[in-house]
Design an enzyme around this catalytic site. Structure first.
Site, PDB file in Angstrom:
ATOM      1  N   GLN A   1       0.352  -1.794 -22.778  1.00 19.23           N
ATOM      2  CA  GLN A   1      -1.279  -1.851 -23.954  1.00 19.23           C
ATOM      3  C   GLN A   1      -0.686  -1.508 -24.950  1.00 19.23           C
ATOM      4  OE1 GLN A   1      -3.829   1.383 -22.561  1.00 19.23           O
ATOM      5  NE2 GLN A   1      -3.447   1.277 -20.638  1.00 19.23           N
TER       6      GLN A   1
ATOM      7  N   GLY B   1      -1.651   9.478 -23.839  1.00 24.35           N
ATOM      8  CA  GLY B   1       0.191   9.717 -23.797  1.00 24.35           C
ATOM      9  C   GLY B   1       0.810   8.696 -24.426  1.00 24.35           C
ATOM     10  N   ASP B   2       2.785   9.288 -24.718  1.00 25.24           N
ATOM     11  CA  ASP B   2       2.474   7.813 -24.947  1.00 25.24           C
ATOM     12  C   ASP B   2       3.058   7.097 -24.843  1.00 25.24           C
ATOM     13  OD1 ASP B   2       5.027   9.692 -23.775  1.00 25.24           O
ATOM     14  OD2 ASP B   2       6.320   9.749 -25.668  1.00 25.24           O
ATOM     15  N   ASP B   3       2.753   6.768 -23.208  1.00 28.16           N
ATOM     16  CA  ASP B   3       3.364   5.361 -22.866  1.00 28.16           C
ATOM     17  C   ASP B   3       3.215   4.189 -23.360  1.00 28.16           C
ATOM     18  OD1 ASP B   3       2.011   6.602 -22.333  1.00 28.16           O
ATOM     19  OD2 ASP B   3       1.541   6.008 -19.784  1.00 28.16           O
TER      20      ASP B   3
ATOM     21  N   TYR C   1      -9.379  -1.434 -28.018  1.00 25.10           N
ATOM     22  CA  TYR C   1      -9.866   0.107 -28.263  1.00 25.10           C
ATOM     23  C   TYR C   1     -11.446  -0.540 -29.084  1.00 25.10           C
ATOM     24  CZ  TYR C   1      -6.573   3.423 -26.025  1.00 25.10           C
ATOM     25  OH  TYR C   1      -5.880   3.986 -24.953  1.00 25.10           O
TER      26      TYR C   1
ATOM     27  N   ILE D   1       5.562  11.593 -14.919  1.00 27.73           N
ATOM     28  CA  ILE D   1       4.006  11.201 -14.231  1.00 27.73           C
ATOM     29  C   ILE D   1       3.653  10.181 -15.424  1.00 27.73           C
ATOM     30  CG2 ILE D   1       3.254  13.917 -14.045  1.00 27.73           C
ATOM     31  CD1 ILE D   1       2.800  14.211 -17.410  1.00 27.73           C
TER      32      ILE D   1
ATOM     33  N   ASP E   1       1.373 -29.054  11.053  1.00 25.96           N
ATOM     34  CA  ASP E   1       0.178 -28.120  10.183  1.00 25.96           C
ATOM     35  C   ASP E   1      -0.851 -29.374  10.980  1.00 25.96           C
ATOM     36  OD1 ASP E   1      -1.833 -26.846   8.574  1.00 25.96           O
ATOM     37  OD2 ASP E   1      -1.285 -28.321   6.912  1.00 25.96           O
TER      38      ASP E   1
HETATM   39  C1  SPV Z   1      -1.318 -25.048   3.445  1.00 22.99           C
HETATM   40  O1  SPV Z   1      -0.801 -24.666   2.418  1.00 22.99           O
HETATM   41  O2  SPV Z   1      -2.057 -25.129   4.125  1.00 22.99           O
HETATM   42  C2  SPV Z   1      -3.316 -25.823   2.813  1.00 22.99           C
HETATM   43  C3  SPV Z   1      -2.926 -26.252   0.654  1.00 22.99           C
HETATM   44  O3  SPV Z   1      -3.917 -26.124   2.925  1.00 22.99           O
HETATM   45  S1  SPV Z   1      -2.494 -28.247   1.556  1.00 22.99           S
HETATM   46  O4  SPV Z   1      -0.943 -28.221   1.422  1.00 22.99           O
HETATM   47  O5  SPV Z   1      -1.997 -28.492   0.028  1.00 22.99           O
HETATM   48  O6  SPV Z   1      -3.280 -29.020   2.052  1.00 22.99           O
HETATM   49 MG    MG Z   2      -3.825 -25.650   5.263  1.00 24.17          MG
END
Ligand code: SPV
Ligand code: MG
Length: 433
Positions: free
Chosen positions: A98, A90-92, A75, A125, A205
């Site tokens: 905070q 408020g006294d929270d 503040y 509240i 992947d």
């Molecule tokens: C994922 O999480 O699929 C990513 C990050 O692309 S990495 O696996 O590090 O490429």
């Molecule tokens: Mg990825």
């Protein structure tokens, strides 16, 4: 007439605020210090509504004489400028995030004989309870979508945790740590990882899990959470397909995508050059970014360009040149990735990039350079840190261990210490009883 200062975030005006304002008017003319997004960002409490919308509501109240911005959670600046006779609150804040500012207010007021007046808040509240009620209402797709950009602008750093199903989404949403100083640490957003979403579906992947399947998972996660999400869109696929992906994600309320500058059959970056991976040309990838930006419907959706130059050993200069080109093509942020154990090349990139560009958000994925803390990333000038796979990596070893223990012991007794008690799992999800 005495001057009274009341500090508010004012996202949701409730009975507690009205009590404070009513009491404040008894002491004099009330100036409301309305928190800016940045002030909220300092204590993990970035407002949902825009400053002007909150201001407009407060200005209509007869109890309020004036509304001014409070630019910090402290503040100090406003109190020193206004020199109020009273601060009413408020006294929270004796116990909430905070609490470190309470003594500061008392000390500053004492300089001119001002007083702090605290109004008792009942539990129903308290801000915490109001927030819980608000979370139960859920969030609209539009509000969720816009939230991530706002958090990146308001907070020193945005912490994102990987999620791969609704349960891990709940962990990202609810995990909380309170420091000795009363600062509440939480994750700001979720990462839909291509690696962990594919892995949890038993697939590699390599962009084999299609957008429809990924979107179904997100839908399930969004049903039970309110945090915003960043989506790992791999290479983005064909530009024509990427345009559809963006619209699908926007409809769901996802805040942005990260696309990596690879082409052909994508493999996970953490393999580096151990497997065959090809980086896209700057020209092609810039075209994809431009097409994506043109396709998005909302203003707030973000397209982040992920640079694979360090992963593929193409060099620092190549990484920096690409960052510049991708930003010119419209990228809303740059993700720089590395698979080195140490952070040296990430540090070098961020320093060199920040020397030319102070504003574009930088995102990092410190899976391998995991010694760097969020405080150190803030110092460096990083805006977003993504813990990209840890929920799945944590879950799998435990499940494997328990499965093997049951086989070995021909019963589950020995596995019990590694399992959550049944009673606890029954109560884990609210509404189970
Ligand atoms: C994922 O999480 O699929 C990513 C990050 O692309 S990495 O696996 O590090 O490429
Ligand atoms: Mg990825």
């Amino acid at each position: 007439m005495n001057k009274v200062y009341v500090s508010l975030i004012g996202d949701l005006l409730h009975a507690g605020h009205v009590r404070v304002l009513k009491e404040a008017t008894k002491y004099g003319a009330v100036t409301v210090g309305l928190w800016t997004d940045k002030a909220g960002g300092e204590v993990n409490d970035v407002p949902y509504l825009d400053f002007d919308a909150r201001k407009e509501v407060l200005e209509t109240l007869a109890m309020v004489s004036e509304v001014i911005p409070q630019e910090s959670a402290s503040y100090k600046a406003n109190l020193e400028a206004l020199k109020p006779d009273f601060v009413v609150r408020g006294d929270d804040w004796k116990t909430n995030n905070q609490r470190k500012y309470r003594q500061e207010v008392i000390d500053i007021l004492a300089q001119w004989g001002g007083k702090l007046v605290e109004i008792p808040y009942s539990a129903e509240i308290s801000e915490a309870n109001i927030k819980e009620q608000k979370n139960k209402l859920g969030i609209t797709a539009t509000a969720r979508l816009g939230r991530l950009r706002k958090l990146i602008e308001a907070k020193p750093i945005v912490k994102i945790l990987e999620v791969h199903n609704a349960l891990s989404g709940l962990i990202a949403e609810n995990a909380e740590e309170t420091t000795a100083e009363g600062e509440v640490l939480k994750f700001d957003a979720m990462w839909s990882s291509s690696l962990t979403d594919s892995t949890s579906k038993g697939k590699p992947d390599i962009e084999a899990v299609d957008t429809t399947s990924r979107a179904n998972t997100i839908n399930e996660i969004f049903e039970v959470t309110t945090l915003p999400m960043m989506y790992d869109a791999d290479t983005g696929g064909k530009t024509e397909h990427f345009e559809f992906t963006i619209k699908t994600l926007e409809r769901l309320g996802v805040s942005g995508v990260v696309i990596e500058d690879k082409t052909g059959l994508k493999k996970n970056s953490l393999f580096g050059n151990d497997v065959k991976q090809t980086q896209d040309s700057i020209e092609n990838f810039s075209h994809k970014i431009r097409a994506g930006k043109a396709a998005q419907v909302t203003h707030d959706f973000m397209i982040v360009a992920r640079i694979e130059s360090l992963i593929l050993e193409a060099g620092m200069e190549d990484a920096l040149a690409r960052a510049k080109a991708y930003i010119e093509a419209g990228a809303d942020g740059i993700m720089i990735h590395s698979r080195h154990k140490g952070p040296a090349e990430i540090i070098e990139f961020v320093q060199k990039f920040r020397a030319q560009n102070q504003h574009t958000p930088i995102l990092v994925v410190p899976t391998s350079f995991n010694t760097v803390t969020t405080d150190e990333f803030i110092e460096l000038g990083v805006n977003v840190v993504i813990y990209a796979n840890h929920m799945l990596r944590a879950a799998y070893p435990s499940m494997m261990k328990v499965a093997q223990s049951i086989l070995k012991n021909k019963r589950s007794l020995e596995a019990e210490p590694d399992c959550m008690p049944v009673k606890q799992i029954l109560d884990l999800i609210p509404g189970t009883r």
